[in-house]
Write a protein that holds these residues in place. Sequence first.
Motif, short mmCIF file in Angstrom:
data_model
loop_
_atom_site.label_atom_id
_atom_site.label_comp_id
_atom_site.label_asym_id
_atom_site.label_seq_id
_atom_site.Cartn_x
_atom_site.Cartn_y
_atom_site.Cartn_z
N GLY A 4 -0.38 -36.21 23.25
CA GLY A 4 -1.78 -36.39 23.09
C GLY A 4 -2.56 -35.19 22.32
O GLY A 4 -3.84 -35.59 21.08
N ASP A 19 -5.36 -34.03 16.86
CA ASP A 19 -5.81 -33.48 15.53
C ASP A 19 -6.16 -34.73 14.46
O ASP A 19 -6.75 -34.77 13.37
CB ASP A 19 -3.84 -33.02 15.37
CG ASP A 19 -3.82 -32.08 13.87
OD1 ASP A 19 -5.20 -31.41 13.50
OD2 ASP A 19 -2.80 -32.03 13.44
N TYR A 20 -5.02 -36.19 14.38
CA TYR A 20 -5.74 -36.97 13.65
C TYR A 20 -7.30 -36.32 14.12
O TYR A 20 -7.68 -36.40 13.00
CB TYR A 20 -5.38 -37.22 14.16
CG TYR A 20 -5.21 -39.53 14.04
CD1 TYR A 20 -4.39 -39.42 12.44
CD2 TYR A 20 -6.44 -39.74 13.08
CE1 TYR A 20 -4.55 -40.98 11.87
CE2 TYR A 20 -6.86 -40.72 12.70
CZ TYR A 20 -5.02 -41.55 11.43
OH TYR A 20 -5.37 -42.27 10.88
N ALA A 29 -1.31 -34.26 19.37
CA ALA A 29 -1.51 -34.84 17.87
C ALA A 29 -2.35 -36.37 18.01
O ALA A 29 -3.13 -35.94 16.70
CB ALA A 29 0.30 -35.77 18.20
N ALA A 30 -3.36 -37.12 18.53
CA ALA A 30 -3.54 -37.66 18.54
C ALA A 30 -5.39 -37.11 18.26
O ALA A 30 -5.93 -37.30 17.50
CB ALA A 30 -3.91 -38.61 19.56
#
Lengths: 183, 183
Positions: free
Chosen positions: A147, A152-153, A149-150
């Motif tokens: 989550g 951060d995207y 990581a998303a």
Amino acid sequence: MRVSLRFAALGLLAQHPGSGYDLLRRFEQSMANVWPATQSQLYGELNKLAADGLIEVTDVGPRGRKEYQVTAAGRTELVRWMTHPGDDPPHRSASLLRVFLLGEIPPEKARQHLVGVAAHAESELARLTELRDSLTPWGDSAAEFFGGAALDYGLRIAQMEGDWARSLVSAFDERQTETSTVQ
Amino acid sequence: MRVSLRFAALGLLAQHPGSGYDLLRRFEQSMANVWPATQSQLYGELNKLAADGLIEVTDVGPRGRKEYQVTAAGRTELVRWMTHPGDDPPHRSASLLRVFLLGEIPPEKARQHLVGVAAHAESELARLTELRDSLTPWGDSAAEFFGGAALDYGLRIAQMEGDWARSLVSAFDERQTETSTVQ
DNA sequence: AGAGGCATGTAAGGGGTTACATGATTTC
DNA sequence: GAAATCATGTAACCCCTTACATGCCTCT
């Protein structure tokens, strides 16, 4: 078979069982930035998933509340989808379409629009930064890791979009002075 | 009123008049990365646009070929749409959804997937770089300027996505060694 | 007893994709 | 004359959105 809400719902249920109502709130909260869904659509999809045997009702509570759980077949299907990309719906960006067509409106308005894009990117960056900082820092489950990581995207997109828009404004201004001096 | 193919078609016609068939090729070429459209949908939309008076048939050629042109009302409507964002369809990314749910599949496969994402970003970067370099460098119309800007956006996305995926793989590997040593 | 939240569902309509259908014109 | 290309259109189906509809449970 395209269908992605299907897998969004299946995946969220795989993370944690619950009712349609529960799921709906999780769509609004954690998943709104990745794959938004409406109440109406979600309930329909849950029934289809159940009909296909990918999820099952484990309990019926007050007010007809149905507790859903992913089945073994559901997990298999989820893994299949996640490890076999290539059938995704095509990307469409209305904001990029606008930029693409910016030559069709008066230069002044075009420039104004680009400045607006930069401003929007900055506010998005601020919003997502705040969201990230408000998150429980002690979470270290796999779901929270990805989550994050998303998120951060999203942060990187906002950063990139701001950089891009600002450099575009510069290039545009240069271009304008060039053409006006040539004339 | 959402509707974006409407404005994609209107905008392309504003750049240059032509038939549905002409437009279709321009959709496949210059616009495929921004707003893809199918033949079927395009012809339908052109008829709607004509019915609404935003475009008009200026000539009928062989095989019933209809030459379309944007009307004054069409230009006005295009400018209105472009300068008034805020009614765009929400962003949905299947690939980001996959990452979000990556905790639900075996870590090994999850890592493999992330490596694949990085590789895909790199090939996209290569493809778009090649596309940019193949473009006529002498073009300096407004349309080409903004087309280049859209392409630059794609390049930056690809670059960012690669960076992001690689850093994610690193973070993931660190995380894995941590948890395995703790046990 | 009433308010607010819990909980699920249906119906209508828009946008998009795939497949099917048809015919005219140009090119070899 | 056959093949490729030009050129437009229809039908069925899926996904998504908005709006409407219904009823139960809890709390005050």
